[in-house]
Write an enzyme that holds these catalytic residues in place. Structure first.
Site, short mmCIF file in Angstrom:
data_model
loop_
_atom_site.label_atom_id
_atom_site.label_comp_id
_atom_site.label_asym_id
_atom_site.label_seq_id
_atom_site.Cartn_x
_atom_site.Cartn_y
_atom_site.Cartn_z
CB SER A 112 57.73 -31.38 -94.66
OG SER A 112 59.04 -31.46 -95.11
CE LYS A 131 57.86 -25.60 -91.25
NZ LYS A 131 57.40 -26.47 -92.33
#
Ligand SMILES: Nc1ncnc2c1ncn2[C@@H]1O[C@H](COP(=O)(O)OP(=O)(O)OP(=O)(O)O)[C@@H](O)[C@H]1O
Ligand SMILES: O=C([O-])CC(=O)C(=O)O
Ligand SMILES: [Ca+2]
Ligand SMILES: [Mn+2]
Length: 697
Positions: free
Chosen positions: A397, A401
């Site tokens: 996280s 991405k």
């Protein structure tokens, strides 16, 4: 059209109407506006051509006497309505499925619309059935507050399903089902009924997720039964905290009773996975419009035809997030419990309204179902170049991405969850979930522009009057998020599938500042770093400078995997080998020192690095090897200052650099201890190679 021009447009229309009434004129422009106002009943259009008043100065007010001296309000034709209610009913056209009846196939073929709705309600009633009572709740479609005006609500007695006698008050009442509502309908529900829901200046729906603003991995439980006992990864390091079937049913009953006690529930029937052969049908039952809109955006949206023929879901989520679990229930350690039962194909959510639990809960399900079919499920972003070259972006996280897979020069396949099968890659989801803290239009224009009508904005702060969002504000949480359908990104690849990946990019946000901005990995190194799943974010900023904390999360997503990490790693290794994909490690974190003295890598530089990977230029660059981690780093990357490519150059205190490097190396070693005795793939050779691909000192 912006608000201002909309407003002036409306004003102009009013003006024109008034002018018409005053002058009785026959300007065709005016006639058209009258026609619109009269709902197509165009009796108003008098002769065209010659205008009367209005040309020379002000129009004349006509005061000519009418018959009976009664003033008629009829300069415009009346609408086809006798009452206000009738007028309002004219406004909304009845939605109809786009499929002609004879085009419907399967279980719902040859049924009338009424009958299909009845079947749908029956299926939902079955989903919501208590396990201790004989039948499901009595259901009716539509918003209870809108019954008189919602054409889709049926009062027909055959639209609810109840036992012939009722033994309890709860079985006497109706639950209204808001089934696959559109974003516009969900906006209205949220704004009307959910405190903290607002429309922002760009049209997004701002909402609060309540006390929880992130996932609760410690409260995620999985039913351990004869099947999952052997199949799943249990014990140390595993994200699967066990619970028994009975406790699951207790929590399920609690959630179902809560949902059935409400006046209305939202039901979404949607799909996961763009690969048609491996598509999963999911049903989400929830109590909040926020949850329904979130899943509408995040899952794949069925067409009207697909919905008509949906049938029984493969998996069902009961989201009773506003309602806590019962601490007297076995296994419960807080008021939150997210419970997965793979045998029943159900998930129950109690005590957290954070919508990401649904998204990532379903991801866990895919991490179980897909490997059974020899398909690898991946916590990764994915995009494709104009020439069909596909790249995967792995990372924990906040490592990039979503940011890096959303690339104006490439087609977006997806930002977070994918499958890699024998045919290539497919996105599991139908939407993206972007972090918005510090979001800027300049640095991330595509994400910025996706935050518009239909998008859910979680936990952001905005100006109470202008509704401009302040993306710098962390008052509610640092984890502010936007959930939008993937087609809000202009170059999304629909359907979200692509060929086999050419590049596999492992992202780490290294707040220690010792990993190079980019290194090329061999297969063993790729596996080593994939299994390690490293990142180091900085915890809270409020209490001043903090030490970065290393996080290791196997497969860059240990919170979601169901099987032992080496199972996924072995699949990744064989797929990469078979399709000749190259692995890369990209540090999107600190440069010039650790957190506190250095600074985060410029996004512009990271983008240049990623460009060079995609174009193939970096594959053939000149490389040198780093100490400790033994990483191959390029000496030059177009558009990136060469001195930052080797982190040692950016640290003024070389001794501190070396110490920090060794410290991180030690953390990697410690973390990998648990994997050294696991075989990865068919033979020990690869396993040995992987173990020796780690840091050496
Ligand atoms: N050099 C950089 N590279 C990538 N992202 C950066 C960089 N510098 C700053 N950022 C910021 O870091 C954040 C990366 O978050 P992103 O949403 O891409 O995470 P993610 O990997 O998709 O996480 P999650 O799985 O939680 O959705 C963004 O807010 C981005 O603006
Ligand atoms: O699941 C979430 O809440 C956010 C996310 O994408 C992740 O953590 O990987
Ligand atoms: Ca993301
Ligand atoms: Mn994610």
């Amino acid at each position: 059209m912006n608000f201002n021009s909309l407003y002036s447009h409306a004003k102009l229309q009013m003006h024109l109407c008034m002018l018409f009434i005053i002058s009785g004129g026959t300007n065709p422009e005016r006639d058209r506006s009258i026609e619109m106002a009269s709902n197509g009943n165009g009796n108003a259009s008098v002769a065209t051509g010659k205008g009367s008043g209005g040309r020379n100065g002000l129009p004349k007010i006509q005061t000519q006497k009418r018959q009976n001296a009664i003033c008629h309000d009829d300069t415009a034709p009346t609408v086809k309505a006798q009452t206000i209610d009738e007028l309002h009913s004219l406004q909304r056209k009845k939605s109809a499925p786009t499929t002609p009846l004879d085009g419907v196939q399967g279980a719902f073929a040859n049924l009338t619309e009424e009958e299909r709705h009845k079947q749908q309600l029956q299926s939902i009633s079955a989903s919501l059935a208590s396990l201790t009572r004989e039948t499901g709740p009595k259901l009716v479609r539509g918003d209870p507050a809108r019954q008189s005006e919602t054409p889709r609500v049926s009062h027909a007695p055959d639209h609810h399903f109840a036992p012939t006698f009722s033994a309890s008050d709860s079985s006497l009442k109706f639950t209204h089902v808001l089934y696959n509502l559109s974003p516009a309908e969900l906006y209205e529900q949220a704004i009307h009924y959910e405190k903290g829901s607002f429309i922002t200046s760009s049209g997004a729906l701002a909402t609060l997720s309540g006390a929880k603003t992130g996932r609760s991995p410690k409260d995620k439980r999985v039913v351990r039964d004869e099947t999952t006992e052997d199949e799943l990864w249990w014990g140390k390091g595993s994200p699967n905290i066990e619970m028994d079937e009975h406790t699951f049913l207790v929590n399920r009953e609690r959630a179902v009773d809560y949902l059935n006690s409400l006046d209305k529930v939202f039901v979404n029937d949607q799909f996961l996975n763009w690969d048609p052969e491996n598509r999963i049908k999911v049903r989400i039952v929830s109590a909040r419009a926020y949850h329904s809109l979130f899943m509408h955006n995040m899952c794949i949206r069925p067409t009207a035809e697909e919905l008509e023929n949906f049938g029984t879901p493969d998996f069902t989520i009961y989201n009773a997030g506003q309602f806590p679990c019962n601490r007297y229930t076995h296994y419960m350690t807080s008021s939150t419990s997210i419970d997965l039962n793979l045998g029943r194909r159900e998930m129950v959510i109690l005590g957290t309204q954070y919508a990401g639990e649904m998204k990532k809960g379903l991801f866990g399900v895919m991490h179980y179902l897909m490997p059974k079919r020899q398909i690898l499920s991946l916590h990764s972003g994915c995009n494709m170049g104009k020439n069909g070259d596909v790249a995967l972006f792995f990372g924990l996280s906040g490592t990039g991405k979503t940011t890096l897979s959303t690339d104006h020069n490439r087609y977006l396949i997806g930002d977070d969850e994918h499958c890699w099968s024998d045919k290539g890659v497919s996105n599991i989801e139908g939407g993206c979930y972007a972090k918005c803290i510090d979001l800027s239009r300049e640095k991330e224009p595509d994400i910025w522009n996706a935050i518009k009508f239909g998008t859910v904005l979680e936990n952001v702060v905005f100006d109470e009057h202008t509704r401009e969002v302040d993306y710098l504000d962390k008052s509610v949480t640092e984890n502010t998020r936007a959930a939008y359908p993937i087609e809000y990104i202009p170059n999304a690849k629909i359907p979200c599938v692509g060929p086999h990946p050419k590049n596999v990019i492992l992202l780490a946000c290294d707040a220690f500042g010792v990993l190079p901005p980019v290194s090329k990995l061999n297969l063993a190194q790729t596996m080593y770093h994939f299994i390690s799943g490293y990142t180091a974010l900085v915890a809270g900023t409020e209490e001043g400078v903090k030490e970065p904390r290393a996080t290791f999360s196997a497969c860059f997503g240990a919170a979601f995997i169901m099987l032992h990490p080496t199972k996924y790693a072995a699949m990744l290794a064989s797929k990469m080998e078979k399709h000749g994909a190259t692995g890369w490690l990209v540090n999107t974190g600190w440069s010039g020192g650790s957190y506190g003295s250095g600074s985060r890598m410029k996004l512009a530089y990271t983008r240049k690095i990623i460009d060079a990977i995609h174009s193939g230029k970096l594959l053939n660059a000149n490389y040198k090897k780093t100490e400790v981690f033994g990483l191959e780093i390029p000496t030059e990357v177009e558009g990136v200052p060469s001195e930052i490519l080797d982190p040692v150059n950016t640290w003024s205190d070389k001794k501190a650099y070396k110490e920090t490097l060794l410290k991180l190396g030690g953390l990697f070693k410690n973390n990998f201890e648990v994997f050294v005795n696991h075989k990865i793939g068919k033979d020990d050779k690869l396993t040995q190679e992987i173990v020796s691909a780690g840091p050496k000192f």
